[in-house]
Design an enzyme around this catalytic site. Structure first.
Site, PDB file in Angstrom:
ATOM      1  N   HIS A 118     -64.091  93.978 -92.181  1.00 36.77           N
ATOM      2  CA  HIS A 118     -64.673  93.486 -93.435  1.00 36.77           C
ATOM      3  C   HIS A 118     -63.508  93.130 -94.356  1.00 36.77           C
ATOM      4  O   HIS A 118     -62.785  94.010 -94.819  1.00 36.77           O
ATOM      5  CB  HIS A 118     -65.549  94.578 -94.068  1.00 36.77           C
ATOM      6  CG  HIS A 118     -66.048  94.260 -95.446  1.00 36.77           C
ATOM      7  ND1 HIS A 118     -67.380  94.306 -95.779  1.00 36.77           N
ATOM      8  CD2 HIS A 118     -65.396  93.886 -96.572  1.00 36.77           C
ATOM      9  CE1 HIS A 118     -67.526  93.962 -97.055  1.00 36.77           C
ATOM     10  NE2 HIS A 118     -66.330  93.722 -97.564  1.00 36.77           N
ATOM     11  N   LYS A 173     -79.497  85.517 -99.541  1.00 32.98           N
ATOM     12  CA  LYS A 173     -78.424  85.367 -98.541  1.00 32.98           C
ATOM     13  C   LYS A 173     -78.644  84.164 -97.619  1.00 32.98           C
ATOM     14  O   LYS A 173     -77.672  83.576 -97.131  1.00 32.98           O
ATOM     15  CB  LYS A 173     -78.288  86.645 -97.706  1.00 32.98           C
ATOM     16  CG  LYS A 173     -78.201  87.937 -98.516  1.00 32.98           C
ATOM     17  CD  LYS A 173     -77.017  87.968 -99.462  1.00 32.98           C
ATOM     18  CE  LYS A 173     -77.074  89.184-100.388  1.00 32.98           C
ATOM     19  NZ  LYS A 173     -76.086  89.134-101.474  1.00 32.98           N
ATOM     20  N   ILE A 206     -71.573  89.851 -84.421  1.00 32.36           N
ATOM     21  CA  ILE A 206     -70.124  89.850 -84.204  1.00 32.36           C
ATOM     22  C   ILE A 206     -69.681  91.267 -83.873  1.00 32.36           C
ATOM     23  O   ILE A 206     -69.961  92.196 -84.627  1.00 32.36           O
ATOM     24  CB  ILE A 206     -69.377  89.373 -85.482  1.00 32.36           C
ATOM     25  CG1 ILE A 206     -69.935  88.035 -85.998  1.00 32.36           C
ATOM     26  CG2 ILE A 206     -67.875  89.325 -85.257  1.00 32.36           C
ATOM     27  CD1 ILE A 206     -69.593  86.843 -85.174  1.00 32.36           C
ATOM     28  N   GLU A 230     -71.302  87.167 -97.310  1.00 34.97           N
ATOM     29  CA  GLU A 230     -72.055  87.071 -98.553  1.00 34.97           C
ATOM     30  C   GLU A 230     -71.106  86.951 -99.729  1.00 34.97           C
ATOM     31  O   GLU A 230     -69.903  87.171 -99.584  1.00 34.97           O
ATOM     32  CB  GLU A 230     -72.998  88.270 -98.783  1.00 34.97           C
ATOM     33  CG  GLU A 230     -72.803  89.465 -97.916  1.00 34.97           C
ATOM     34  CD  GLU A 230     -73.887  90.526 -98.093  1.00 34.97           C
ATOM     35  OE1 GLU A 230     -73.922  91.131 -99.167  1.00 34.97           O
ATOM     36  OE2 GLU A 230     -74.670  90.749 -97.148  1.00 34.97           O
ATOM     37  N   ARG A 274     -70.333  90.339-108.966  1.00 36.27           N
ATOM     38  CA  ARG A 274     -70.040  91.410-109.926  1.00 36.27           C
ATOM     39  C   ARG A 274     -68.585  91.840-109.801  1.00 36.27           C
ATOM     40  O   ARG A 274     -67.904  91.461-108.845  1.00 36.27           O
ATOM     41  CB  ARG A 274     -70.914  92.619-109.589  1.00 36.27           C
ATOM     42  CG  ARG A 274     -70.642  93.130-108.177  1.00 36.27           C
ATOM     43  CD  ARG A 274     -71.263  94.458-107.837  1.00 36.27           C
ATOM     44  NE  ARG A 274     -70.746  94.983-106.592  1.00 36.27           N
ATOM     45  CZ  ARG A 274     -71.182  94.683-105.373  1.00 36.27           C
ATOM     46  NH1 ARG A 274     -72.175  93.831-105.215  1.00 36.27           N
ATOM     47  NH2 ARG A 274     -70.630  95.204-104.303  1.00 36.27           N
ATOM     48  N   LYS A 331     -68.314 102.015 -98.627  1.00 33.72           N
ATOM     49  CA  LYS A 331     -66.866 101.945 -98.432  1.00 33.72           C
ATOM     50  C   LYS A 331     -66.234 103.270 -98.821  1.00 33.72           C
ATOM     51  O   LYS A 331     -66.668 103.910 -99.778  1.00 33.72           O
ATOM     52  CB  LYS A 331     -66.284 100.823 -99.301  1.00 33.72           C
ATOM     53  CG  LYS A 331     -66.745  99.435 -98.851  1.00 33.72           C
ATOM     54  CD  LYS A 331     -66.420  98.372 -99.867  1.00 33.72           C
ATOM     55  CE  LYS A 331     -67.084  97.066 -99.447  1.00 33.72           C
ATOM     56  NZ  LYS A 331     -67.107  96.086-100.552  1.00 33.72           N
ATOM     57  N   GLU A 371     -78.561  86.113 -87.134  1.00 30.83           N
ATOM     58  CA  GLU A 371     -77.202  85.653 -86.822  1.00 30.83           C
ATOM     59  C   GLU A 371     -76.764  86.217 -85.480  1.00 30.83           C
ATOM     60  O   GLU A 371     -77.252  87.281 -85.063  1.00 30.83           O
ATOM     61  CB  GLU A 371     -76.208  86.165 -87.885  1.00 30.83           C
ATOM     62  CG  GLU A 371     -76.311  85.509 -89.232  1.00 30.83           C
ATOM     63  CD  GLU A 371     -75.357  86.134 -90.259  1.00 30.83           C
ATOM     64  OE1 GLU A 371     -75.162  85.511 -91.296  1.00 30.83           O
ATOM     65  OE2 GLU A 371     -74.839  87.240 -90.017  1.00 30.83           O
ATOM     66  N   VAL A 382     -66.198  98.050-107.190  1.00 32.37           N
ATOM     67  CA  VAL A 382     -65.573  99.375-107.264  1.00 32.37           C
ATOM     68  C   VAL A 382     -64.068  99.263-106.991  1.00 32.37           C
ATOM     69  O   VAL A 382     -63.244  99.837-107.705  1.00 32.37           O
ATOM     70  CB  VAL A 382     -66.222 100.340-106.238  1.00 32.37           C
ATOM     71  CG1 VAL A 382     -65.467 101.669-106.188  1.00 32.37           C
ATOM     72  CG2 VAL A 382     -67.700 100.568-106.549  1.00 32.37           C
ATOM     73  N   LYS A 422     -81.406  90.119 -90.438  1.00 31.62           N
ATOM     74  CA  LYS A 422     -81.091  90.585 -91.797  1.00 31.62           C
ATOM     75  C   LYS A 422     -82.133  90.103 -92.791  1.00 31.62           C
ATOM     76  O   LYS A 422     -82.724  89.038 -92.616  1.00 31.62           O
ATOM     77  CB  LYS A 422     -79.728  90.027 -92.242  1.00 31.62           C
ATOM     78  CG  LYS A 422     -78.546  90.449 -91.409  1.00 31.62           C
ATOM     79  CD  LYS A 422     -77.263  89.836 -91.957  1.00 31.62           C
ATOM     80  CE  LYS A 422     -76.054  90.257 -91.132  1.00 31.62           C
ATOM     81  NZ  LYS A 422     -74.808  89.658 -91.671  1.00 31.62           N
TER      82      LYS A 422
HETATM   83  C1  MV4 Z   1     -72.963  91.625 -89.515  1.00 33.66           C
HETATM   84  C2  MV4 Z   1     -72.307  92.384 -88.526  1.00 33.66           C
HETATM   85  C3  MV4 Z   1     -72.058  91.793 -87.315  1.00 33.66           C
HETATM   86  N1  MV4 Z   1     -72.446  90.525 -87.080  1.00 33.66           N
HETATM   87  N2  MV4 Z   1     -73.329  90.376 -89.227  1.00 33.66           N
HETATM   88  C4  MV4 Z   1     -73.407  95.118 -92.784  1.00 33.66           C
HETATM   89  C5  MV4 Z   1     -73.847  95.036 -94.201  1.00 33.66           C
HETATM   90  C6  MV4 Z   1     -74.116  93.615 -94.504  1.00 33.66           C
HETATM   91  N3  MV4 Z   1     -73.379  93.224 -95.656  1.00 33.66           N
HETATM   92  C7  MV4 Z   1     -73.710  92.861 -93.297  1.00 33.66           C
HETATM   93  N4  MV4 Z   1     -73.299  93.798 -92.281  1.00 33.66           N
HETATM   94  C8  MV4 Z   1     -72.930  93.394 -91.040  1.00 33.66           C
HETATM   95  N5  MV4 Z   1     -73.241  92.107 -90.717  1.00 33.66           N
HETATM   96  C9  MV4 Z   1     -73.090  89.855 -88.043  1.00 33.66           C
HETATM   97  N6  MV4 Z   1     -73.501  88.614 -87.771  1.00 33.66           N
HETATM   98  C10 MV4 Z   1     -71.941  93.694 -88.857  1.00 33.66           C
HETATM   99  C11 MV4 Z   1     -72.267  94.212 -90.097  1.00 33.66           C
HETATM  100  C12 MV4 Z   1     -71.854  95.572 -90.342  1.00 33.66           C
HETATM  101  C13 MV4 Z   1     -70.819  95.850 -91.211  1.00 33.66           C
HETATM  102  C14 MV4 Z   1     -70.165  94.848 -91.921  1.00 33.66           C
HETATM  103  C15 MV4 Z   1     -69.135  95.146 -92.773  1.00 33.66           C
HETATM  104  C16 MV4 Z   1     -68.717  96.458 -92.919  1.00 33.66           C
HETATM  105  C17 MV4 Z   1     -69.336  97.469 -92.240  1.00 33.66           C
HETATM  106  C18 MV4 Z   1     -70.392  97.189 -91.380  1.00 33.66           C
HETATM  107  C19 MV4 Z   1     -71.016  98.208 -90.669  1.00 33.66           C
HETATM  108  C20 MV4 Z   1     -72.047  97.911 -89.830  1.00 33.66           C
HETATM  109  C21 MV4 Z   1     -72.465  96.597 -89.662  1.00 33.66           C
END
Ligand code: MV4
Length: 454
Positions: free
Chosen positions: A214, A122, A209, A294, A298, A243, A206, A301, A164
């Protein structure tokens, strides 16, 4: 490209459940032979029964069967299959496996192993996207390995920050630090988790946010470098990074924002050197700014949501692309029709901390009618084994607009009967009945809000 131009004659499906069945169906329609692999727990599974051939590859535990690369490669060679479709989960994003397929001259139905590895890291993915001019969340440029280095970077970014794992995704090895005082312990916890889960302690930081959505864009890229996007999916309804419900179009995007995010998704796929079906994940801020998060390398779902609004069969496109076929459509020819929603039906108990439920399905009635699709591998009399994912079906609806799609989903959920086990069907109904969902004004905090109200 017509079907008889397809070089792939026989596909081994390195997966189980509804996605294995989905792939078998696409192959059958294309005149391609299919080979299922199955564990000892899956002798009676639908994918085992539906494929032209089936090969047992080991005991119930996934680590002894669906994750066993040598067993799957052997089954491919023995059966004379010329390609492997990995589905999602299991080996789908394992670049070693994709590389092994390449070495064995087996067509991996997915991106090149090198691209998968590059997007799997990542930190590296973030760097590639930033260099290509895609907006990324303000953060560290390189991997961070220790607390003091991290503290310096976090101070520069500004709190709150999120730490992360470089090889993470899906929430593992991830911690938030709201203030500098919290940083050290958050960093060390996240790093320890990363080491345990991925055998790697590279981290990145990071700005955190708040209240994002999403939003992900589906892309298709052929071997000749043509790239198109098929619009977005709003996947903000999640619980513990799982999800629960996805929809397209997102109620949060204007036509102009959709155009910008779609254009950036195409640029991102080009920058990655991407081939096949992939997804660009964004975080969307309440104010409308979006950031690359990211890339998923693939089929996902929730792909049926995109299939329904675009009319494109994504599994067939994956096979055509892997076979060297060109994309059939230019971006201008992609059209979007109506509104689609998917509910994931899980064998789990929302009343008891979502504990998985398993056992015999004694009674099964699945809804149908215009605009209703069910992707599943369960049948009446099937015994759900305790070894795998709890998702047992996907209910997808399509209607002219969002309100009608919600009404159709509620009606369909109301018809479902799955007797003998516990499911989240009623919980999904509650989601669709919540005023914030109905108004479209929800973000990734929606499920927490729903749980707090109960
Ligand atoms: C974040 C974020 C807030 N700010 N990055 C969750 C899984 C991973 N793919 C990245 N994630 C997040 N990254 C920044 N800079 C909040 C999350 C996050 C989240 C993101 C998408 C859907 C659901 C979530 C639930 C909790 C945190």
């Amino acid at each position: 490209m017509v079907n008889n131009d397809i070089m792939i004659k026989k596909v081994l499906i390195a997966n189980r459940g509804e996605i294995a069945v989905r792939i078998i169906r696409a192959c059958r329609e294309m005149g391609i032979e299919t080979v299922a692999v199955y564990s000892q727990a899956d002798a009676e599974a639908l994918h085992t029964q539906l494929a032209d051939e089936a090969i047992c590859i080991g005991p119930a535990a996934a680590s002894e069967s669906y994750l066993k690369m040598d067993a799957i490669i052997s089954a491919t060679i023995v059966s004379g299959a010329d390609a492997i479709h990995p589905g999602f989960g299991f080996l789908a994003e394992n670049s070693k496996f994709a590389s092994l397929c390449e070495q064995c001259r087996i067509t991996f139905i997915g991106p090149p192993a090198s691209v998968m590895a590059a997007m799997g890291n990542k930190t590296q993915a973030r760097k590639t996207m930033a260099a290509a001019g895609i907006p990324v969340i303000p953060g560290s440029d390189d991997a961070v390995f220790d607390v003091s280095q991290g503290q310096e970077i976090a101070a520069g970014i500004g709190y709150p920050v999120i730490i992360k794992a470089a090889l993470g995704g899906g929430g593992k090895g991830m911690r938030v630090a709201v203030t500098a005082a919290e940083f050290a312990s958050a960093f060390l916890t996240a790093q320890k988790e990363a080491q345990q889960a991925f055998g790697d302690n590279a981290m990145y930081i990071e700005h955190f946010i708040e209240h994002p959505r999403h939003i992900e864009f589906q892309i298709l890229a052929d071997q000749e470098g043509q790239v198109i996007h098929l619009g977005e999916r709003d996947c903000s309804v999640q619980r513990n990074h799982q999800k629960l419900l996805e929809e397209s179009p997102s109620p949060a995007l204007s036509d102009e924002l959709r155009r910008q995010m779609g254009e950036a998704a195409i640029q991102a796929a080009r920058a990655a050197g991407y081939v096949n079906a992939g997804t660009i994940e964004y975080l969307l801020e309440p104010g409308g700014r979006f950031y690359f998060m990211e890339m998923n390398t693939r089929i996902q779902v929730e792909h049926p949501v995109t299939e329904w609004i675009t009319g494109i069969d994504l599994i067939k496109e994956q096979i055509r692309i892997a076979s060297g076929g060109r994309l059939q459509l230019t971006q201008d020819q992609v059209t979007f029709q109506g509104h689609a929603i998917e509910c994931r039906i899980n064998a789990e108990d929302p009343e008891h901390r979502f504990l998985p439920s398993c056992g015999l399905i004694q009674d099964l009635y699945l809804p149908g009618g215009k605009g209703v699709r069910v992707d599943t591998a369960v049948y009446s009399g099937y015994v759900i084994p305790p070894y795998y994912d709890s998702m047992i079906a996907k209910l997808i609806v399509h209607a002219e607009n969002r309100d009608e799609a919600i009404a159709k989903m509620r009606a369909a959920l109301g018809e479902i009967i799955i007797g003998g086990i516990v499911t989240n069907v009623d919980y999904q109904y509650d989601i669709l009945s919540h005023p914030d969902y109905r108004s479209g004004e929800y973000d990734i905090g929606f499920i927490d809000k729903l749980s707090a109200a109960k």
